[in-house]
Scaffold this active site. Structure first.
Site, PDB file in Angstrom:
ATOM      1  N   SER A   1       0.832  -1.203   0.000  1.00 46.02           N
ATOM      2  CA  SER A   1       0.000   0.000   0.000  1.00 46.02           C
ATOM      3  C   SER A   1       0.863   1.248   0.000  1.00 46.02           C
ATOM      4  O   SER A   1       1.963   1.258   0.560  1.00 46.02           O
ATOM      5  CB  SER A   1      -0.898   0.005   1.237  1.00 46.02           C
ATOM      6  OG  SER A   1      -1.492   1.265   1.440  1.00 46.02           O
TER       7      SER A   1
ATOM      8  N   TYR B   1      -2.451  -0.156  10.055  1.00 42.56           N
ATOM      9  CA  TYR B   1      -2.650  -0.745   8.730  1.00 42.56           C
ATOM     10  C   TYR B   1      -1.361  -0.649   7.918  1.00 42.56           C
ATOM     11  O   TYR B   1      -0.908  -1.636   7.323  1.00 42.56           O
ATOM     12  CB  TYR B   1      -3.788  -0.032   8.005  1.00 42.56           C
ATOM     13  CG  TYR B   1      -3.900  -0.396   6.544  1.00 42.56           C
ATOM     14  CD1 TYR B   1      -4.308  -1.667   6.155  1.00 42.56           C
ATOM     15  CD2 TYR B   1      -3.591   0.519   5.549  1.00 42.56           C
ATOM     16  CE1 TYR B   1      -4.404  -2.014   4.819  1.00 42.56           C
ATOM     17  CE2 TYR B   1      -3.686   0.191   4.203  1.00 42.56           C
ATOM     18  CZ  TYR B   1      -4.091  -1.075   3.847  1.00 42.56           C
ATOM     19  OH  TYR B   1      -4.176  -1.417   2.519  1.00 42.56           O
TER      20      TYR B   1
END
Length: 338
Positions: free
Chosen positions: A130, A155
């Site tokens: 990501s 995350y």
């Protein structure tokens, strides 16, 4: 040429669904794993799977990646050529309220995938990372050659951990691994927790939208078809060790092992207020904006340096915000019959 067998984890998810459809169209046999959790509307996930339900080369499997025995049985029984790991607990903000979901899915689940690849001769593991791994970095555009040791959300930390875990398995067991750092993916069949989806729903319903960082946020919005094209091109480009890699000045994007990291982004950051303006034009309706400060865990700018992707695959994402949002709004209106 024999049919290639590919495992796509997160196949009922946004990117996994689109990738699975593309691979089926290319003639591959796809096993689509998903646990169909209720992080967002399960009916949307089921509707995605229904789009592929009549494809003889698509096999849906409901398994939680954190279930070690079930994952091992799947790998042992199927003998995959390539694994594309897209399953993850997504979302920066949700990680503030339910951190354990990220450890179970993104860490324990990914370890089970790595073990499956190690034990069953997978030729290439491609996995989703990501843009959030860039965290506190401020040098833009974000390069895969930059250090990314300062995540600002759990995350992001789990995605960075995935890169490290994959590298260790690539080094120990010679498993070719490629990590893909996705930049703000949007488009038809998208995730309802994403800002553009929430904005669309609120504008149509005449409710105000929350605009964080007072609209000055910049995001490298990347259309789903461009993401899928990048994934497909990388899948069959199996990485090899970098002969020029040196531990004295380590390159974060390559390795002495068969390991590689790429950004997949549009390479054109767009300010949030402009993005909202384009969405308003597509909807034919103005938004009532509630201007708010930046949220914990968010970063003000994402901007992908895609030079390595372009050099190695010949692919440059090119879908404009105008075209991408228009296609999303057309799908949204059809799906929800507005």
């Amino acid at each position: 040429m024999p049919q290639r067998k590919i495992l796509v984890t997160g196949a009922a998810g946004f990117i996994g669904f689109h990738l699975s459809k593309r691979l089926i169209a290319m003639g591959d046999a796809v096993v689509g794993l998903d646990n169909l959790n209720d992080y967002y509307d399960v009916n949307l996930k089921l509707a995605r799977l229904k789009q592929m339900s009549f494809e003889p080369s698509f096999t849906p499997v409901r398994i939680d990646l954190a279930d070690r025995e079930a994952v091992e049985r799947l790998f042992a029984g199927e003998k995959f050529d390539i694994v594309v790991n897209l399953a993850a607990q997504a979302g920066v903000r949700y990680s503030l309220v339910n951190p354990h979901a990220y450890a179970e899915s993104n860490l324990a689940g990914f370890l089970n995938v790595l073990e499956g690849c190690r034990r069953h001769g997978v030729k290439h593991l491609v996995f989703a990372s990501s843009s959030s791994v860039y965290g506190a970095n401020t040098t833009v555009p974000f390069s895969v050659h930059h250090n990314v040791d300062h995540p600002v959300s759990l995350y992001a930390a789990t995605k960075k951990a995935n890169e490290l875990m994959a590298h260790s398995y690539s080094s120990l067991y010679n498993i070719p691994c490629t990590g893909l750092r996705f930049f703000t993916v949007y488009g038809p069949w998208g995730r309802p927790d994403m800002a553009y989806f929430l904005f669309t729903k609120a504008i149509i319903e005449g409710r105000p939208i929350d605009v964080f960082n007072f609209g000055r946020m910049q995001r490298d919005f990347t259309y789903i078809d461009d993401i899928v094209e990048g994934v497909v091109r990388v899948m069959w480009r199996i990485p090899s060790p970098d002969p020029g890699w040196s531990g004295a000045s380590p390159d974060a994007a390559t390795s002495y092992a068969p390991y590689r990291i790429y950004n997949i982004g549009n390479n054109q950051p767009v300010e949030l207020l402009h993005f909202i303006g384009v969405l308003e034009d597509c909807l034919g309706k103005k938004a009532e904006k509630r201007m708010l400060p930046i949220q914990a865990g968010d970063v003000p700018v994402t901007y992908a340096d895609i030079d390595d992707l372009v050099r190695d695959t010949g692919f440059t994402p090119s879908t404009t915000i105008g075209d991408g949002l228009r296609r999303f709004v057309e799908w949204y209106n059809e799906y929800y019959k507005n």
